[in-house]
Design a protein around this motif. Structure first.
Motif, short mmCIF file in Angstrom:
data_model
loop_
_atom_site.label_atom_id
_atom_site.label_comp_id
_atom_site.label_asym_id
_atom_site.label_seq_id
_atom_site.Cartn_x
_atom_site.Cartn_y
_atom_site.Cartn_z
N LEU A 51 12.12 33.32 34.97
CA LEU A 51 12.04 31.97 34.41
C LEU A 51 11.31 32.05 33.07
O LEU A 51 11.04 33.14 32.57
CB LEU A 51 11.29 31.05 35.38
CG LEU A 51 11.89 30.95 36.78
CD1 LEU A 51 10.99 30.13 37.68
CD2 LEU A 51 13.29 30.35 36.72
N THR A 52 11.01 30.94 32.48
CA THR A 52 10.28 30.94 31.22
C THR A 52 8.90 31.55 31.41
O THR A 52 8.29 31.43 32.47
CB THR A 52 10.13 29.52 30.66
OG1 THR A 52 9.44 28.73 31.63
CG2 THR A 52 11.46 28.91 30.34
N GLY A 53 8.41 32.23 30.40
CA GLY A 53 7.09 32.86 30.51
C GLY A 53 7.15 34.05 31.43
O GLY A 53 8.07 34.85 31.38
N GLU A 55 7.03 33.78 34.85
CA GLU A 55 7.36 33.33 36.20
C GLU A 55 8.69 33.92 36.66
O GLU A 55 9.61 34.09 35.87
CB GLU A 55 7.43 31.80 36.27
CG GLU A 55 6.08 31.13 36.16
CD GLU A 55 5.22 31.31 37.38
OE1 GLU A 55 5.69 31.06 38.51
OE2 GLU A 55 4.06 31.72 37.20
N TRP A 56 8.78 34.19 37.96
CA TRP A 56 10.01 34.69 38.58
C TRP A 56 10.38 33.78 39.74
O TRP A 56 9.52 33.29 40.46
CB TRP A 56 9.79 36.11 39.10
CG TRP A 56 9.73 37.12 38.01
CD1 TRP A 56 8.63 37.46 37.26
CD2 TRP A 56 10.80 37.90 37.51
NE1 TRP A 56 8.97 38.42 36.34
CE2 TRP A 56 10.30 38.71 36.47
CE3 TRP A 56 12.15 38.01 37.84
CZ2 TRP A 56 11.09 39.62 35.78
CZ3 TRP A 56 12.94 38.91 37.14
CH2 TRP A 56 12.41 39.70 36.12
N LEU A 57 11.66 33.59 39.93
CA LEU A 57 12.19 32.83 41.05
C LEU A 57 12.87 33.81 41.99
O LEU A 57 13.70 34.60 41.57
CB LEU A 57 13.20 31.78 40.57
CG LEU A 57 13.87 30.96 41.67
CD1 LEU A 57 12.86 30.01 42.29
CD2 LEU A 57 15.06 30.21 41.12
N ALA A 58 12.50 33.75 43.26
CA ALA A 58 13.15 34.58 44.29
C ALA A 58 13.83 33.63 45.26
O ALA A 58 13.25 32.63 45.68
CB ALA A 58 12.12 35.44 45.01
N GLU A 59 15.07 33.95 45.61
CA GLU A 59 15.79 33.08 46.54
C GLU A 59 16.77 33.87 47.41
O GLU A 59 17.24 34.93 47.04
CB GLU A 59 16.52 31.97 45.81
CG GLU A 59 17.55 32.43 44.80
CD GLU A 59 18.13 31.27 44.01
OE1 GLU A 59 18.52 30.25 44.61
OE2 GLU A 59 18.19 31.39 42.78
N HIS A 60 17.01 33.32 48.59
CA HIS A 60 18.02 33.84 49.50
C HIS A 60 19.23 32.91 49.38
O HIS A 60 19.17 31.77 49.84
CB HIS A 60 17.54 33.84 50.95
CG HIS A 60 16.45 34.81 51.25
ND1 HIS A 60 16.57 36.16 51.03
CD2 HIS A 60 15.20 34.63 51.77
CE1 HIS A 60 15.46 36.77 51.41
NE2 HIS A 60 14.62 35.87 51.84
N LYS A 61 20.30 33.37 48.78
CA LYS A 61 21.49 32.53 48.63
C LYS A 61 22.14 32.22 49.98
O LYS A 61 22.80 31.21 50.13
CB LYS A 61 22.52 33.21 47.71
CG LYS A 61 22.06 33.36 46.28
CD LYS A 61 22.03 32.02 45.58
CE LYS A 61 21.77 32.21 44.10
NZ LYS A 61 21.80 30.99 43.34
N SER A 71 4.34 34.95 39.96
CA SER A 71 4.05 35.43 38.60
C SER A 71 4.62 36.83 38.35
O SER A 71 4.70 37.26 37.20
CB SER A 71 2.54 35.40 38.33
OG SER A 71 1.86 36.15 39.29
N THR A 72 5.01 37.52 39.40
CA THR A 72 5.68 38.82 39.28
C THR A 72 6.85 38.84 40.26
O THR A 72 6.85 38.06 41.22
CB THR A 72 4.73 40.00 39.62
OG1 THR A 72 4.38 39.91 41.01
CG2 THR A 72 3.48 39.99 38.74
N ALA A 78 7.30 38.58 48.04
CA ALA A 78 6.38 38.51 49.17
C ALA A 78 6.26 37.07 49.68
O ALA A 78 6.27 36.82 50.89
CB ALA A 78 5.01 39.05 48.77
N ARG A 79 6.18 36.13 48.77
CA ARG A 79 6.08 34.72 49.15
C ARG A 79 7.38 34.24 49.78
O ARG A 79 7.38 33.38 50.67
CB ARG A 79 5.72 33.87 47.94
CG ARG A 79 4.32 34.18 47.41
CD ARG A 79 3.98 33.39 46.17
NE ARG A 79 3.76 32.00 46.56
CZ ARG A 79 3.80 30.99 45.71
NH1 ARG A 79 4.07 31.19 44.44
NH2 ARG A 79 3.58 29.76 46.12
N LEU A 80 8.52 34.79 49.33
CA LEU A 80 9.82 34.40 49.86
C LEU A 80 9.94 34.73 51.34
O LEU A 80 10.59 34.00 52.09
CB LEU A 80 10.94 35.07 49.07
CG LEU A 80 12.36 34.67 49.45
CD1 LEU A 80 12.62 33.19 49.23
CD2 LEU A 80 13.37 35.51 48.67
N GLU A 81 9.30 35.80 51.77
CA GLU A 81 9.38 36.18 53.19
C GLU A 81 8.83 35.07 54.08
O GLU A 81 9.42 34.73 55.11
CB GLU A 81 8.62 37.49 53.42
CG GLU A 81 8.72 38.00 54.84
CD GLU A 81 10.13 38.33 55.30
OE1 GLU A 81 10.37 38.32 56.52
OE2 GLU A 81 11.01 38.60 54.45
#
Length: 111
Positions: A51-53, A55-61, A71-72, A78-81
């Protein structure tokens, strides 16, 4: 310039009782936690998007709406789990079928 300071005292016992009215905890809550934990070792493909800056987005489609940022890439994954397990818990509580992981690479990184 003058300042007005105010203190608020909260009766936490009363608050907890009131919050219980708004929480819809299923009668089989313990069983749903146990069943959703069984999905901890099931690996769904992850799409990582910068994402901007920083930030990263993690997702399960495979699990619509199951996404979170970090932030990484490692933090987001890890948070996605934990979000995955919450998603599965909610789906089970609503009687929805849990999708199987789609085949393919485990992590897809998008710049």
């Amino acid at each position: 310039m003058s300042m007005v300071m105010s203190t608020i005292k909260i009766n936490t016992e009363a608050l907890e009782g009131e919050l219980d009215r708004f929480l819809d905890i299923p009668a089989n809550h313990s069983e749903l936690i146990y069943q959703s934990e069984a999905y901890r070792n099931i690996r769904y493909p992850v799409v990582l998007t910068r994402l901007t800056g920083e930030e990263w987005l993690a997702e399960h489609k495979d699990l619509p709406g199951c996404k979170i940022h970090g932030s990484t890439p490692e933090e987001a994954m890890a948070r996605l789990e934990e979000v995955k397990l919450s998603w599965i818990y909610a789906a089970m509580a609503e009687g929805r079928k849990i999708p199987k992981p789609s085949p393919g690479p485990q992590v897809v990184k998008m710049a």
